[in-house]
Motif scaffolding. Structure first.
Motif, PDB file in Angstrom:
ATOM      1  N   GLY A 434       0.779  -1.223   0.000  1.00 18.22           N
ATOM      2  CA  GLY A 434       0.000   0.000   0.000  1.00 18.22           C
ATOM      3  C   GLY A 434       0.815   1.280   0.000  1.00 18.22           C
ATOM      4  O   GLY A 434       0.244   2.376   0.072  1.00 18.22           O
ATOM      5  N   THR A 435       2.151   1.190  -0.083  1.00 16.87           N
ATOM      6  CA  THR A 435       3.003   2.385  -0.070  1.00 16.87           C
ATOM      7  C   THR A 435       3.698   2.556  -1.417  1.00 16.87           C
ATOM      8  O   THR A 435       3.670   1.661  -2.274  1.00 16.87           O
ATOM      9  N   PHE A 436       4.340   3.712  -1.604  1.00 14.24           N
ATOM     10  CA  PHE A 436       5.097   4.008  -2.818  1.00 14.24           C
ATOM     11  C   PHE A 436       6.473   4.533  -2.408  1.00 14.24           C
ATOM     12  O   PHE A 436       6.634   5.156  -1.351  1.00 14.24           O
ATOM     13  N   MET A 437       7.452   4.311  -3.258  1.00 11.79           N
ATOM     14  CA  MET A 437       8.786   4.845  -2.995  1.00 11.79           C
ATOM     15  C   MET A 437       8.904   6.301  -3.423  1.00 11.79           C
ATOM     16  O   MET A 437       9.816   7.010  -3.006  1.00 11.79           O
ATOM     17  N   ASN A 438       8.004   6.722  -4.310  1.00 16.73           N
ATOM     18  CA  ASN A 438       7.996   8.107  -4.804  1.00 16.73           C
ATOM     19  C   ASN A 438       9.324   8.497  -5.433  1.00 16.73           C
ATOM     20  O   ASN A 438       9.836   9.598  -5.219  1.00 16.73           O
ATOM     21  N   GLN A 439       9.859   7.622  -6.215  1.00  9.38           N
ATOM     22  CA  GLN A 439      11.062   7.895  -6.979  1.00  9.38           C
ATOM     23  C   GLN A 439      11.170   6.876  -8.105  1.00  9.38           C
ATOM     24  O   GLN A 439      10.460   5.871  -8.123  1.00  9.38           O
ATOM     25  N   ALA A 440      12.052   7.175  -9.026  1.00  6.06           N
ATOM     26  CA  ALA A 440      12.310   6.230 -10.114  1.00  6.06           C
ATOM     27  C   ALA A 440      13.297   5.172  -9.636  1.00  6.06           C
ATOM     28  O   ALA A 440      14.230   5.468  -8.890  1.00  6.06           O
ATOM     29  N   VAL A 441      13.062   3.929 -10.051  1.00  2.00           N
ATOM     30  CA  VAL A 441      13.952   2.819  -9.696  1.00  2.00           C
ATOM     31  C   VAL A 441      14.208   1.999 -10.956  1.00  2.00           C
ATOM     32  O   VAL A 441      13.489   2.104 -11.951  1.00  2.00           O
ATOM     33  N   THR A 442      15.230   1.178 -10.905  1.00  2.00           N
ATOM     34  CA  THR A 442      15.515   0.296 -12.043  1.00  2.00           C
ATOM     35  C   THR A 442      14.440  -0.781 -12.126  1.00  2.00           C
ATOM     36  O   THR A 442      13.819  -1.156 -11.118  1.00  2.00           O
ATOM     37  N   ILE A 443      14.252  -1.312 -13.330  1.00  7.64           N
ATOM     38  CA  ILE A 443      13.250  -2.368 -13.457  1.00  7.64           C
ATOM     39  C   ILE A 443      13.710  -3.629 -12.720  1.00  7.64           C
ATOM     40  O   ILE A 443      12.879  -4.420 -12.263  1.00  7.64           O
ATOM     41  N   ARG A 444      15.017  -3.799 -12.568  1.00  3.83           N
ATOM     42  CA  ARG A 444      15.488  -4.956 -11.802  1.00  3.83           C
ATOM     43  C   ARG A 444      15.075  -4.807 -10.343  1.00  3.83           C
ATOM     44  O   ARG A 444      14.601  -5.773  -9.734  1.00  3.83           O
ATOM     45  N   TYR A 445      15.240  -3.632  -9.782  1.00  4.20           N
ATOM     46  CA  TYR A 445      14.836  -3.438  -8.397  1.00  4.20           C
ATOM     47  C   TYR A 445      13.315  -3.529  -8.276  1.00  4.20           C
ATOM     48  O   TYR A 445      12.791  -4.078  -7.295  1.00  4.20           O
ATOM     49  N   ALA A 446      12.607  -3.024  -9.269  1.00  5.76           N
ATOM     50  CA  ALA A 446      11.144  -3.092  -9.241  1.00  5.76           C
ATOM     51  C   ALA A 446      10.674  -4.539  -9.196  1.00  5.76           C
ATOM     52  O   ALA A 446       9.703  -4.866  -8.495  1.00  5.76           O
ATOM     53  N   MET A 447      11.379  -5.429  -9.914  1.00 11.62           N
ATOM     54  CA  MET A 447      10.985  -6.833  -9.852  1.00 11.62           C
ATOM     55  C   MET A 447      11.472  -7.469  -8.558  1.00 11.62           C
ATOM     56  O   MET A 447      10.772  -8.295  -7.964  1.00 11.62           O
ATOM     57  N   ASP A 448      12.661  -7.088  -8.096  1.00 14.86           N
ATOM     58  CA  ASP A 448      13.154  -7.629  -6.828  1.00 14.86           C
ATOM     59  C   ASP A 448      12.147  -7.410  -5.706  1.00 14.86           C
ATOM     60  O   ASP A 448      11.945  -8.280  -4.854  1.00 14.86           O
ATOM     61  N   ARG A 449      11.538  -6.217  -5.693  1.00 22.26           N
ATOM     62  CA  ARG A 449      10.578  -5.876  -4.640  1.00 22.26           C
ATOM     63  C   ARG A 449       9.135  -6.167  -5.064  1.00 22.26           C
ATOM     64  O   ARG A 449       8.211  -5.921  -4.300  1.00 22.26           O
ATOM     65  N   SER A 450       8.949  -6.706  -6.284  1.00 18.67           N
ATOM     66  CA  SER A 450       7.627  -7.019  -6.824  1.00 18.67           C
ATOM     67  C   SER A 450       6.691  -5.820  -6.729  1.00 18.67           C
ATOM     68  O   SER A 450       5.529  -5.941  -6.327  1.00 18.67           O
TER      69      SER A 450
END
Length: 728
Positions: A434-450
């Motif tokens: 239910g939260t957001f990081m409010n920043q751009a991240v790599t797609i690898r990190y986006a998948m790491d954290r699902s």
């Protein structure tokens, strides 16, 4: 005088008329006899046997004749105990080796006994073969017509075949009660053994059943009296010695379904029939992997039709099942039950060869579950259930195929999209927590954290139609009017079998394989009716597939720079490199883990049959907690002793370390692979060295992957000025 002459002529005329009528009738009966050529095909009507990959029998499918289940497993004569053969021949046709198809002495004796009021058969073994095959439609009828048909056919049978061949036919076509046809079925049903292991006593028991097997099976004392007479007859005829007969009589014979006690002399002291149906074998006998066998049966019917599979039977079906791997799957499921599963949950597991699609193991339910419903293939009536986040690797690999890299940046922030199906006509997707990081991240990190939002924004950048087509090619069932939710499993269906076939593409260079359960099918004569060939569909190039595999590895092994725990560390196997992805559908209705490693693509699904939300210890269960240990237990034991190590990287890719969050080169970052020329620039450039940046056409911002290279403005800037061009 004339009257006497007239009477003689009348009697003579009547006799001639009777003879002519008899000749006409007999000619009618015998003038259109069936051909013995049909025996060749009739001898193939038998039970179908299913074999594992190592040729171990794992199941039998009964055939059907005249709408009835038939359990007939063909044997060769030398596969039957000689003692049992002797008892049967002595009982049914003791002059079998001395007559030519018809035992006239026995027929005469039977006729005399019948005249005296004692109905008795006089059929030889050859006649009984004819009766149970070519004249099966008349087998239950005692008539002169049948006898006149049997005799010439039996003589012709003796002309065409040897005594041994006829005896072999007889042992395979004789009825032994229930649905038992042939001595192999009878031996298994009554004594649980192979016919080669039958003793003289057991052979005498089976021989005593033949004239009326169903009634005699229910009357053990009567059968014992018939056995005694038969053994005495065999001694008198020189078939066996007195010592052999006495030993057979003293054997404490207890057929299945009976409780019986004997004294030391072999006399029956008590007998009780406790299971009247024990003389019937199941239509389907499965020794291992029941849901695998159910699926094989379905595929046989689809390919050959019911008439071939059950009407003729006798097929020898060689499958891909690895018995040891199947046992590893069952052990992993039992261990999961012991650890605890969500309330009311079921389980499915599939493991297959990523190169060929051969299915090594299949669980369609938890061990001990009744029923044939196969959750590995039949979820959602075959359309599957939502894969949740386990679809994300295909989203990001589609992006990689479109020119993105693992360092490509995507925002994780609150977003909204028009959607008339949502309250207020707006869809506001959220991440799992239910939260957001409010920043751009790599797609690898986006998948790491699902993370859900980056996956949705990636789909938005790629285009829904393009992503839907890619998922469809990979084997997923996609809604006719898909939306951005397909990036997180909405409007997408998958079964464990389909998912395992799709994930294989990460381990085999980019090919989606067609799952195969059957290698080869032969008829009873050994003729090959079907030979499987691997079927593969190209999804991605080999370098793109390896980049996707690299991201799957990251999901297992990457350490979060923000200090949060890895979501799938429980899938790690010491000494083996693995990759995979968890998935949880809305309200924890479906829990998934799909993973690959060298030599295996495997999927574990946990969910309820009624598709209701699951609870575990009062909370929604997490696929990261429930599924990876099951997958690990299976794969570790299934591949024990087989080659491990990483997959072979393609020559087009280079390895570099990058910061998971920013995508910049970092000596302390995670190792990742990139296309040549696309890797993050090394850190620590000498003073005065510039960094070449690709900027958006209309503003000084580092361009994202949505911009084609020919649209960019290129600018050389000092390394310490790069951050100024990162737009949020």
């Amino acid at each position: 005088m004339k009257l006497r002459r007239y009477l003689k002529l009348l009697v003579l005329a009547l006799l001639v008329g009777v003879v002519l009528a008899a000749v006409i009738i007999i000619h009618g009966w015998t003038g259109n006899l069936p051909s013995l050529d049909a025996l060749e095909s009739l001898r193939l009507t038998s039970t179908t046997t299913v074999f594992a990959a190592d040729d171990t029998p794992i199941a039998r499918l009964a055939s059907e004749e005249d709408g009835m289940s038939i359990n007939r497993m063909l044997v060769k004569l030398d596969e039957v105990s000689p003692a049992a053969v002797a008892a049967i021949v002595a009982s049914e046709d003791r002059r079998f080796f001395r007559h030519y198809g018809v035992d006239w002495l026995r027929i005469g004796g039977a006729f005399w006994q019948t005249v005296r009021g004692h109905l008795q058969g006089g059929s030889s073994i050859s006649v009984q073969v004819i009766k149970n095959t070519l004249l099966r439609n008349l087998s239950g009828v005692r008539s002169i017509e049948r006898k006149f048909k049997e005799i010439p056919l039996a003589i012709e049978l003796e002309r065409r075949y040897t005594k041994e061949e006829i005896l072999e036919m007889y042992l395979n076509v004789s009825f032994w009660g229930g649905n038992l046809w042939g001595i192999r079925a009878a031996s298994e049903a009554y004594f649980g053994k192979d016919p080669s292991e039958l003793t003289l006593a057991e052979g005498a028991y089976l021989a005593a059943l033949i004239p009326g097997p169903n009634a005699r099976y229910r009357d053990l004392p009567r059968v014992r009296r018939r056995m005694k007479a038969l053994l005495e007859q065999m001694v008198t005829g020189g078939w066996i010695t007195r010592e052999m007969a006495d030993a057979a009589w003293r054997q404490p014979l207890v057929p299945k379904g009976w409780q019986a006690k004997y004294d030391a002399e072999g006399n029956l002291r008590s007998a009780k029939l406790v299971d009247p149906g024990a003389n019937t074998l199941p239509d389907l006998v499965v020794q291992v992997a029941p849901h695998f066998v159910y699926e094989v049966r379905k595929q046989l019917i689809r390919r050959f039709g019911r008439a071939k599979v059950f009407g003729q039977g006798g097929l020898r079906v060689y499958t891909t099942l690895d018995v040891e791997m199947q046992r590893a799957a069952e052990a992993a499921a039992r261990a999961a039950q012991k650890r605890g599963l969500p309330q009311g949950a079921q389980l499915a597991l599939v493991g297959l060869d990523p190169e060929t699609g051969e299915v090594y193991a299949m669980l369609g339910a938890l061990p001990g579950t009744e029923g044939e419903f196969n959750r590995a293939t039949q979820l959602g009536d075959g359309a599957g259930r939502s894969p949740g986040s386990s679809v994300k690797p295909f989203v990001y690999t589609t992006a990689l195929a479109s020119g993105w890299s693992q360092a490509s940046m995507v925002e994780d922030k609150e977003v909204s999209f028009p959607d008339p199906t949502q309250p207020g006509g707006v869809w506001k997707p959220k991440n799992y927590d239910g939260t957001f990081m409010n920043q751009a991240v790599t797609i690898r990190y986006a998948m790491d954290r699902s993370l859900n939002v980056p996956a949705i924004l990636t789909a938005d950048s790629l285009g829904v139609k393009k992503l839907a087509a890619a998922l469809g090619s990979a084997g997923f069932k996609v809604a006719k009017t898909p939306g951005l939710a397909i990036a997180i499993g909405g409007g997408v269906g998958a079964t464990p079998l389909q998912m395992a076939a799709s994930y294989a593409a990460f381990a085999n260079g980019g090919w989606r394989v067609e799952p195969r359960l059957i290698k080869r099918v032969e008829d009873a004569a050994g003729h090959v009716l079907y030979q499987a060939k691997p079927l593969r569909t190209r999804l991605w190039s080999a370098d793109v597939a390896y980049l996707g595999w690299d991201m799957l590895k990251g999901y297992i092994y990457d350490e979060d720079p923000l200090g949060r725990g890895n979501l799938a560390w429980r899938a790690r196997i010491p000494g083996r490199v693995v990759g995979g992805k968890t998935g949880t559908s809305n309200n924890a209705r479906d829990l998934w883990y799909a993973g690959v490693t060298r030599g295996m693509s495997a999927v574990v699904w946990v969910g309820r049959d009624d598709n209701q939300p699951m609870k575990m210890n009062g909370r929604e269960p997490s696929s990261s907690v429930v599924n990876p240990p099951i997958w690990r237990d299976f794969v570790e034991n299934a591949l024990r002793g087989r080659p491990a190590g990483d997959l072979v990287v393609t020559e087009e890719l280079v390895r570099a370390r990058m910061d998971l969050l920013s995508g910049e080169a970092s000596p302390s970052g995670v190792p990742a692979y990139f296309r040549a020329g696309r890797a993050p620039a090394p850190a620590g450039l000498p003073v005065g060295v510039s960094v070449l940046l690709g900027l958006e056409p209309n503003r000084d911002c580092i361009a994202g992957p949505e911009w084609a290279p020919e649209q960019l403005r290129w600018k050389a800037v000092a390394p310490d000025q790069v951050s100024r061009y990162r737009c949020r």
